[in-house]
Design a protein around this motif. Sequence first.
Motif, PDB file in Angstrom:
ATOM      1  N   HIS B 206      -5.674   4.721 -11.097  1.00 44.83           N
ATOM      2  CA  HIS B 206      -5.545   3.655 -10.415  1.00 44.83           C
ATOM      3  C   HIS B 206      -4.979   3.644  -9.126  1.00 44.83           C
ATOM      4  O   HIS B 206      -4.770   2.786  -8.307  1.00 44.83           O
ATOM      5  CB  HIS B 206      -4.798   2.302 -11.329  1.00 44.83           C
ATOM      6  N   ALA B 248     -10.397  -4.209   0.236  1.00 43.22           N
ATOM      7  CA  ALA B 248      -9.297  -5.017  -0.198  1.00 43.22           C
ATOM      8  C   ALA B 248      -8.176  -3.974  -0.955  1.00 43.22           C
ATOM      9  O   ALA B 248      -7.029  -3.949  -0.682  1.00 43.22           O
ATOM     10  CB  ALA B 248      -9.433  -5.882  -1.233  1.00 43.22           C
ATOM     11  N   LEU B 249      -8.767  -3.049  -1.908  1.00 37.47           N
ATOM     12  CA  LEU B 249      -8.001  -2.042  -2.448  1.00 37.47           C
ATOM     13  C   LEU B 249      -7.382  -1.142  -1.654  1.00 37.47           C
ATOM     14  O   LEU B 249      -6.118  -0.767  -1.677  1.00 37.47           O
ATOM     15  CB  LEU B 249      -8.763  -1.435  -3.750  1.00 37.47           C
ATOM     16  N   ALA B 252      -4.595  -2.729   0.500  1.00 34.93           N
ATOM     17  CA  ALA B 252      -3.328  -3.112  -0.369  1.00 34.93           C
ATOM     18  C   ALA B 252      -2.470  -2.271  -0.327  1.00 34.93           C
ATOM     19  O   ALA B 252      -1.189  -2.320  -0.948  1.00 34.93           O
ATOM     20  CB  ALA B 252      -3.861  -3.950  -1.623  1.00 34.93           C
ATOM     21  N   LEU B 253      -2.929  -0.900  -0.181  1.00 33.93           N
ATOM     22  CA  LEU B 253      -2.089   0.096  -0.457  1.00 33.93           C
ATOM     23  C   LEU B 253      -0.625  -0.125   0.414  1.00 33.93           C
ATOM     24  O   LEU B 253      -0.863  -0.674   1.687  1.00 33.93           O
ATOM     25  CB  LEU B 253      -2.283   1.482   0.285  1.00 33.93           C
ATOM     26  N   PRO B 254       0.495   0.156   0.150  1.00 30.52           N
ATOM     27  CA  PRO B 254       1.638   0.079   0.863  1.00 30.52           C
ATOM     28  C   PRO B 254       1.618   0.699   2.438  1.00 30.52           C
ATOM     29  O   PRO B 254       2.142   0.112   3.337  1.00 30.52           O
ATOM     30  CB  PRO B 254       2.907   0.629   0.160  1.00 30.52           C
ATOM     31  N   ASP B 255       0.726   1.804   2.674  1.00 34.31           N
ATOM     32  CA  ASP B 255       0.733   2.437   3.682  1.00 34.31           C
ATOM     33  C   ASP B 255      -0.296   1.885   4.560  1.00 34.31           C
ATOM     34  O   ASP B 255      -0.143   2.025   5.942  1.00 34.31           O
ATOM     35  CB  ASP B 255       0.432   3.974   3.658  1.00 34.31           C
ATOM     36  N   GLY B 257      -1.111  -1.568   5.069  1.00 35.93           N
ATOM     37  CA  GLY B 257      -0.914  -2.941   5.298  1.00 35.93           C
ATOM     38  C   GLY B 257      -0.356  -3.798   4.364  1.00 35.93           C
ATOM     39  O   GLY B 257       0.261  -4.890   4.530  1.00 35.93           O
ATOM     40  N   PHE B 258      -0.380  -3.383   3.145  1.00 33.59           N
ATOM     41  CA  PHE B 258       0.271  -4.022   1.877  1.00 33.59           C
ATOM     42  C   PHE B 258      -0.282  -5.721   1.991  1.00 33.59           C
ATOM     43  O   PHE B 258       0.544  -6.564   1.673  1.00 33.59           O
ATOM     44  CB  PHE B 258       1.707  -4.205   2.078  1.00 33.59           C
ATOM     45  N   SER B 259      -1.674  -5.815   2.176  1.00 32.06           N
ATOM     46  CA  SER B 259      -2.079  -6.997   2.377  1.00 32.06           C
ATOM     47  C   SER B 259      -2.905  -7.450   1.064  1.00 32.06           C
ATOM     48  O   SER B 259      -3.440  -6.686   0.325  1.00 32.06           O
ATOM     49  CB  SER B 259      -2.939  -7.290   3.593  1.00 32.06           C
ATOM     50  N   THR B 260      -3.039  -8.680   1.044  1.00 33.62           N
ATOM     51  CA  THR B 260      -3.728  -9.365  -0.214  1.00 33.62           C
ATOM     52  C   THR B 260      -4.976 -10.353   0.106  1.00 33.62           C
ATOM     53  O   THR B 260      -4.871 -11.288  -0.147  1.00 33.62           O
ATOM     54  CB  THR B 260      -2.807 -10.420  -1.343  1.00 33.62           C
ATOM     55  N   GLY B 262      -7.908  -9.541  -1.171  1.00 32.51           N
ATOM     56  CA  GLY B 262      -8.863  -9.501  -2.348  1.00 32.51           C
ATOM     57  C   GLY B 262      -8.037  -9.963  -3.683  1.00 32.51           C
ATOM     58  O   GLY B 262      -7.013 -10.465  -3.780  1.00 32.51           O
TER      59      GLY B 262
END
Lengths: 209, 311, 284
Positions: B206, B248-249, B252-255, B257-260, B262
């Motif tokens: 994952h 989106a995946l 969303a990774l901390p490196d 942008g860590f954005s949501t 999706g």
Amino acid sequence: MLEAKNIHYTYPSSSEPVLKDISISIQPGQVVGLYGPSGKGKTTLARILAGYIVPNRGQILVNGESMPEKGYNPVQLLQQHSELAVNPRWKVKDILSESSPPNNKLTTALHIKESWLQRYPHELSGGEIQRICVARALGSETRYFIADETTSMLDAIAQVQIWKVLLAAVEKNKLGILAISHDHALLKQVCGTIYFFSENDGLCPEKIA
Amino acid sequence: MLTVKDLNITFSRYYNSFSQTTLNPLHNIDLNLSAGEIVAIVGESGGGKSLLAHAILDILPTNAELKGTIQFREKLIDSNTIRQLRGREISLIPQSVSYLNPLIRVGKQVCRAARIGGLTKEEARMATDAAFTRFNLAPEVQSLFPFQLSGGMAQRILVAIATVAGASLIVADEPTTGLDPDRVTVFLDLLRMLADEGKAALLITHDLGAAQRVADRIAVFHGGTLVEVVKIADGSEVDNLVHPYSRALWEALPDNGFSTNGSSFSSHRHGNDEPLGCLFVKNCDRAEHRCRITYPDLVPAGNNMVRCLNA
Amino acid sequence: MSAGTFKKRQAFSMGNRKRATILSVACILFFAGLYVAGFLLDDGGLRTNFMYRNQPPSFEFLFGTDWLGRDLLTRTIKGLCISLQIGMLAAFCSAVFATLFGLCAATFGGKVDAAVTTLIDIVMSTPHLVMLILISFAMGGGAQGVVTAVALTHWTRLARIIRAEVLQLKNMDYVAVSARLGKSKMWIARKHIFPHLLPQIIIGLILLFPHAILHSAGLTFLGFGLSPHNPSIGVLLSESMQHLSTGYWWLAIIPGVSLVLMVKMFDILGNNLRYINDPQTSQH
């Protein structure tokens, strides 16, 4: 303030202490990160802070008082293997409302779907169960959260969604969080202070650029 | 080396006391894997990626039904042929050290894996010694018990067990979950080394970050199927993702942008009925009317294969 | 992997749970029928009738008759019915002992646990039949002797299971979480522990039946159990021994086979209930 003072702990089955004179404190509204190699006692510290294990020496203080033995514990633990933290024979709606009736705003923010409520835990994925556990532990009396590898089994999107909810609670309810993770990038995103946990020196604060 | 064609897995399960319904957690999977290549399957946790590994090894639960074909070296895999291949040609790297027998010295466990893989006693001993040298383990480690191993050593032992009999296809199911960064690095380096020797590896994880460090191709799994297959040039990161879920995946990774933007959810398809429209449509900001009525195929878009009508 | 190679799996996938349920219900219905039949049958068949002595099985006497001209079908049904009653009573008492001892050992721990475990070991290590005979004899035989003897010797295995189960449940993470959420020990016992335990107890109880029935028949056969006036299976078998050499095979074979069949049905019932109850297997 959640304080651990001079904690010592040795597992009954071993002669080597896992924790030697560890002290840490978490202020309300503060997110503290803990980072370090595995097998060196981070999880033990998490369980001690949440009152699952009683330390051999040292004390845990919540706002200057020792932790209540009965009743709702203001320090809640969220662990990596969420499927162990739910009763496999309970339906999701019962699990969610074990502490208090679920808060609609919270369940929406965690993307908990109506259709899960009638299901059993083994019919949900780890990420879905972890959301249920977060919602259950975020009761109104919760003051501190110990997030021990809470999202390390989850994909990046689930991780972000859960952390957004936790950080919102930090903002709004002045929750204090101790985040334990191997993922340094994640800790840099969510924490104000990061400690490095090493075998010899215990906790060392790490400067964040 | 491995060719998966139009793989579908359905489960029958009870939704109340006596009525059964069917779930379709894996569908329309096409994938091929050649020697020397690492393909990573990346996607939401618990979404059914592991079923692909289970299907290849024929260890699905008994209420699963499988359609489509899996070929290994141009030969169909079925319940009979897999017995010959499992442990010899195809091997599994398990998730954690708890898969080691705690009461047997690790050298013996590696040796036993070699014997099961069809080597003679003498060959197995030599293969074991060779594996220990190869994975940078001191000969003394052979006489240790699993609890005496450090994390990195345990990781190497798991890989040694999987490869000692000379398997040419390695399936690793969530091998890096919960490991500290040093162990992840050890593992990924080993996997790369094996691939460079001509083995094929299927890495199911994952963790997009780990996948992009080592894989030649990344297949993004969402809603029970592959939504995007992307090639990675050596040492570079994936930045050319097209499908909205993969994007989106990635974001969303901390490196990154860590954005949501999706949602990680996909509902499992029910039954065998043809899906109506794209499965990502509810979470997609580019969804159009045709996305609701047409099920997209995996089609080339630039250098990637993408299952999106807007690609 | 072509679709055709997985026939076995597909055949397996449909309705295992249905089959288990049907089997269980059939067993329960059979026992209920037997029980009712035992009550409803008049005693006509039990009367001696020298006109029809030692008749082999025929349409008139399905199971044949014995040396006093008594109908073996009636005697067998009555016998099974008595065995069923004795077995249920004995198994129930055993299960109650087992639950009490298991719960106490796991809940109080320490010295109580050590005492209970030692007691279990002692009971398990003494030869079963000797204990059964001694207790039944000391209680003066009869139904009370058989029930007491079986109840006192059969609780150990289930007690061990319950003790282990409670110890394991107590350490489950979700139980610890529940305590952190402010739930009392009683609440946790009621909501988390007991619902897990109940099916174990019920299945353990059902799997105790066959033992209890067999042992009560065995005791009676050896002469330490029910009095010969009760047409229990043990009595039937014991009496038939005197006529074995004369070639009246049905006197021993038919009640013996009926007893084995009934015991097997309890086994089937227990195993199927366990299958249905397990959330992992019951999905298939």
